[in-house]
Design a protein around this motif. Structure first.
Motif, short mmCIF file in Angstrom:
data_model
loop_
_atom_site.label_atom_id
_atom_site.label_comp_id
_atom_site.label_asym_id
_atom_site.label_seq_id
_atom_site.Cartn_x
_atom_site.Cartn_y
_atom_site.Cartn_z
N UNK A 147 0.77 -1.16 -0.03
CA UNK A 147 -0.16 0.07 -0.06
C UNK A 147 0.92 1.36 -0.09
N UNK A 148 2.27 1.13 0.23
CA UNK A 148 2.93 2.40 0.20
C UNK A 148 2.81 2.94 -1.26
N UNK A 149 3.51 4.10 -1.20
CA UNK A 149 3.42 4.88 -2.62
C UNK A 149 3.69 6.29 -2.47
N UNK A 150 3.61 7.32 -3.48
CA UNK A 150 3.94 8.43 -3.71
C UNK A 150 2.69 9.43 -3.68
N UNK A 191 0.97 13.69 -2.91
CA UNK A 191 1.39 15.06 -2.46
C UNK A 191 0.70 15.33 -1.13
N UNK A 192 1.22 16.41 -0.45
CA UNK A 192 1.12 16.68 0.88
C UNK A 192 -0.55 16.82 1.01
N UNK A 193 -1.15 16.18 2.14
CA UNK A 193 -2.63 16.51 2.06
C UNK A 193 -3.45 15.38 1.71
N UNK A 194 -2.67 14.47 0.92
CA UNK A 194 -3.24 13.19 0.48
C UNK A 194 -3.45 12.01 1.44
N UNK A 195 -3.85 10.97 0.94
CA UNK A 195 -4.03 9.92 1.81
C UNK A 195 -3.35 8.77 1.14
N UNK A 196 -3.07 7.58 1.96
CA UNK A 196 -2.61 6.21 1.76
C UNK A 196 -3.15 5.27 2.83
N UNK A 197 -3.28 3.91 2.07
CA UNK A 197 -3.81 2.94 3.26
C UNK A 197 -2.97 1.97 3.16
N UNK A 216 -7.67 -3.58 12.47
CA UNK A 216 -7.39 -4.90 12.04
C UNK A 216 -8.65 -5.55 11.63
N UNK A 217 -8.50 -6.31 10.62
CA UNK A 217 -9.57 -7.16 9.78
C UNK A 217 -8.95 -8.59 10.34
N UNK A 218 -9.85 -9.03 11.19
CA UNK A 218 -9.63 -10.27 11.61
C UNK A 218 -9.90 -11.56 10.59
N UNK A 219 -11.08 -11.44 9.70
CA UNK A 219 -11.14 -12.42 8.88
C UNK A 219 -10.05 -12.34 7.60
N UNK A 220 -9.39 -11.50 7.62
CA UNK A 220 -8.26 -11.49 6.55
C UNK A 220 -7.11 -11.52 7.03
N UNK A 221 -6.91 -11.51 8.52
CA UNK A 221 -5.58 -11.60 9.05
C UNK A 221 -4.70 -10.33 8.92
N UNK A 222 -5.47 -9.23 8.73
CA UNK A 222 -4.64 -8.06 8.18
C UNK A 222 -4.74 -6.73 9.05
N UNK A 223 -3.60 -6.11 9.22
CA UNK A 223 -3.43 -4.75 9.90
C UNK A 223 -3.51 -3.57 9.07
N UNK A 224 -4.40 -2.74 9.27
CA UNK A 224 -4.25 -1.40 8.18
C UNK A 224 -3.82 -0.27 8.90
N UNK A 225 -3.24 0.58 8.14
CA UNK A 225 -2.98 1.94 8.72
C UNK A 225 -3.48 2.80 7.62
N UNK A 226 -4.70 3.62 8.20
CA UNK A 226 -5.30 4.48 7.29
C UNK A 226 -4.62 5.78 7.38
N UNK A 227 -3.84 6.49 6.42
CA UNK A 227 -3.17 7.92 6.82
C UNK A 227 -3.99 8.88 5.90
N UNK A 228 -3.94 9.90 6.62
CA UNK A 228 -4.84 10.97 5.99
C UNK A 228 -4.17 12.42 6.31
N UNK A 229 -4.31 13.16 5.44
CA UNK A 229 -3.46 14.48 5.45
C UNK A 229 -2.17 14.51 5.83
#
Length: 130
Positions: free
Chosen positions: A8-11, A13-19, A76-89
């Motif tokens: 989920x990483x990437x590039x 601009x400032x103010x944008x979001x990534x998950x 965390x999404x237990x069904x998918x065994x996934x930990x997420x980080x929603x990054x805003x601003x």
């Protein structure tokens, strides 16, 4: 064998979001555990961003670094065994390699100290331009 794989990483601009997502395998979620997101910028020490404590797959508590409070959300999404980080601003100072980590048999209160975590993913790069 515990395996953690970030994506989920990437590039942006400032103010944008990534998950970011961390796919976890090889650990019994019936036990207590902590999982967290850490980051490391070039020339800087690794720092904790956010972490959860959990039991039986259910989140017990969360903690955030002051620098990301109100902007980042860990879950965390237990069904998918996934930990997420929603990054805003997102800000240019958020630019770093982001790592997922697991600490087995964790206490109720999660920690942002990287030395306490036993298993690590390979990392995913986040770049925020101004």
């Amino acid at each position: 064998q515990v395996q953690l794989v970030e994506s989920g990483g990437g590039s942006v601009q400032a103010g944008g979001s990534l998950r970011l997502a961390c796919a976890a395998s090889g650990y019994s979620y019936s036990n207590t555990y902590c999982m967290g997101w850490f980051r490391q910028a070039p020339g800087k020490e690794r720092e904790g961003v956010a972490a959860i404590s959990a039991l039986g797959g259910r989140t017990s508590n969360t903690i955030y670094a002051d620098s990301v409070k109100g902007r980042f959300t860990i879950s965390q999404d237990n069904a998918k065994n996934t930990l997420t980080l929603q990054m805003n601003s997102l800000k240019p100072e958020d630019t770093a390699m982001y790592y997922c980590a697991l600490k087995p048999l964790c206490s109720y209160f999660p920690s942002l100290r990287s030395a306490e975590y036993n298993y690590w993913g390979q990392g995913t790069q986040v770049t925020v331009s101004s």
